[in-house]
Design a protein around this motif. Structure first.
Motif, PDB file in Angstrom:
ATOM      1  N   GLU A 193       6.770  15.223   6.137  1.00  7.70           N
ATOM      2  CA  GLU A 193       5.742  14.286   5.706  1.00  7.70           C
ATOM      3  C   GLU A 193       6.303  13.513   4.524  1.00  7.70           C
ATOM      4  O   GLU A 193       6.863  14.108   3.600  1.00  7.70           O
ATOM      5  CB  GLU A 193       4.454  14.995   5.298  1.00  7.70           C
ATOM      6  N   ALA A 194       6.172  12.213   4.582  1.00 10.78           N
ATOM      7  CA  ALA A 194       6.720  11.364   3.521  1.00 10.78           C
ATOM      8  C   ALA A 194       5.629  10.484   2.943  1.00 10.78           C
ATOM      9  O   ALA A 194       4.730  10.027   3.658  1.00 10.78           O
ATOM     10  CB  ALA A 194       7.853  10.498   4.064  1.00 10.78           C
ATOM     11  N   VAL A 248       0.830  -1.197   0.000  1.00  4.02           N
ATOM     12  CA  VAL A 248       0.000   0.000   0.000  1.00  4.02           C
ATOM     13  C   VAL A 248       0.866   1.249   0.000  1.00  4.02           C
ATOM     14  O   VAL A 248       2.017   1.218   0.436  1.00  4.02           O
ATOM     15  CB  VAL A 248      -0.957   0.028   1.223  1.00  4.02           C
ATOM     16  N   ARG A 249       0.312   2.324  -0.521  1.00  3.46           N
ATOM     17  CA  ARG A 249       0.995   3.617  -0.486  1.00  3.46           C
ATOM     18  C   ARG A 249       0.413   4.404   0.683  1.00  3.46           C
ATOM     19  O   ARG A 249      -0.801   4.562   0.784  1.00  3.46           O
ATOM     20  CB  ARG A 249       0.802   4.366  -1.791  1.00  3.46           C
ATOM     21  N   PRO A 276      16.113   9.885   1.128  1.00  6.65           N
ATOM     22  CA  PRO A 276      15.081   8.843   1.191  1.00  6.65           C
ATOM     23  C   PRO A 276      15.501   7.657   2.072  1.00  6.65           C
ATOM     24  O   PRO A 276      14.668   7.077   2.766  1.00  6.65           O
ATOM     25  CB  PRO A 276      14.913   8.417  -0.269  1.00  6.65           C
ATOM     26  N   GLU A 277      16.788   7.329   2.083  1.00  7.57           N
ATOM     27  CA  GLU A 277      17.275   6.215   2.913  1.00  7.57           C
ATOM     28  C   GLU A 277      17.112   6.527   4.398  1.00  7.57           C
ATOM     29  O   GLU A 277      16.689   5.676   5.179  1.00  7.57           O
ATOM     30  CB  GLU A 277      18.746   5.893   2.602  1.00  7.57           C
ATOM     31  N   LEU A 278      17.446   7.758   4.804  1.00  5.32           N
ATOM     32  CA  LEU A 278      17.291   8.152   6.202  1.00  5.32           C
ATOM     33  C   LEU A 278      15.811   8.140   6.588  1.00  5.32           C
ATOM     34  O   LEU A 278      15.434   7.601   7.634  1.00  5.32           O
ATOM     35  CB  LEU A 278      17.885   9.544   6.449  1.00  5.32           C
ATOM     36  N   VAL A 279      14.960   8.738   5.746  1.00  5.41           N
ATOM     37  CA  VAL A 279      13.534   8.797   6.040  1.00  5.41           C
ATOM     38  C   VAL A 279      12.956   7.378   6.102  1.00  5.41           C
ATOM     39  O   VAL A 279      12.137   7.073   6.965  1.00  5.41           O
ATOM     40  CB  VAL A 279      12.801   9.680   5.003  1.00  5.41           C
ATOM     41  N   VAL A 332      10.528   4.968  -0.291  1.00  6.28           N
ATOM     42  CA  VAL A 332      10.090   6.330  -0.002  1.00  6.28           C
ATOM     43  C   VAL A 332      10.011   7.048  -1.338  1.00  6.28           C
ATOM     44  O   VAL A 332      10.981   7.094  -2.084  1.00  6.28           O
ATOM     45  CB  VAL A 332      11.056   7.048   0.959  1.00  6.28           C
ATOM     46  N   HIS A 333       8.820   7.589  -1.659  1.00  9.02           N
ATOM     47  CA  HIS A 333       8.615   8.238  -2.958  1.00  9.02           C
ATOM     48  C   HIS A 333       8.766   9.743  -2.898  1.00  9.02           C
ATOM     49  O   HIS A 333       9.274  10.354  -3.826  1.00  9.02           O
ATOM     50  CB  HIS A 333       7.219   7.903  -3.502  1.00  9.02           C
TER      51      HIS A 333
END
Length: 190
Positions: free
Chosen positions: A69-70, A5-6, A23-26, A51-52
């Motif tokens: 917000e991710a 799911v997104r 994106p790797e940290l998030v 992470v998009h």
């Protein structure tokens, strides 16, 4: 049961990491925050995958980090009512068997295992029939249907899933195989 799911969620990036908001940290922060958590809408988050999008950071008064917000993909476990599941018996007790069906266990009450009366054999830690040689114990593979579901978001381990194996095509895999062989033998005789 398992879905990709997104989702969207907010993560706090600590001050020491602000120079490296990637994106790797998030993803790592989202994994630490969400994996293993239960949500009524999406089920249990098994894994944060991708992470998009990472939004603009926001600073909150009296908080040291910056909040982002991710948008991300996650693999979730969300058992549905009436869904047929395969699992493994993880524990037998006097009143039934606990069956591992993913990140949670479902209860297969003794009254929902078989039409035969099953008694608890504490010496061998199994439920056994006096009418036949059938028994159900730890590590046995089982096919069952989800008949009740009560999700506890605060403490996922307290979530309760009720199972039944009394319908055709459900039960211990060994019993299902025996029945299949009997039907094949009967079909061969006619």
């Amino acid at each position: 049961m398992y879905k990709r799911v997104r989702l969207k969620d907010t993560v706090e990036v600590p001050p020491r990491e602000l120079a490296n908001v990637t994106p790797e940290l998030v993803k790592k922060l989202l994994q630490d925050k969400l994996e293993g958590r239960m949500d009524e809408d999406v089920g249990s988050v098994v894994s944060v995958v991708n992470v998009h999008d990472i939004g603009q950071g926001a600073v909150l008064p009296n908080r040291p980090g910056v909040y982002y917000e991710a948008e991300f993909d996650a693999v979730t476990f969300d058992p549905q009512m009436q869904e047929v599941v395969d699992g493994t018996v993880v524990e037998t007790v006097e009143f039934g068997a606990f069956v591992g069906i993913g990140p949670v266990d479902g209860l297969l009450h003794v009254s929902q295992i078989s039409n035969e009366y099953l008694a608890f054999d504490s010496e061998n830690q199994r439920l056994a029939s006096n009418e036949s040689d059938r028994a159900l114990g730890t590590d046995d593979a089982v096919r069952a249907r989800i008949v009740t579901k009560s999700i506890d978001e605060r403490n996922p381990r307290d979530s309760k899933i009720g199972l039944t194996a009394k319908q055709p095509g459900l039960g211990k895999h060994g019993w299902l195989e025996e029945e299949r062989r009997k039907r094949q033998a009967q079909a061969g005789e006619s």
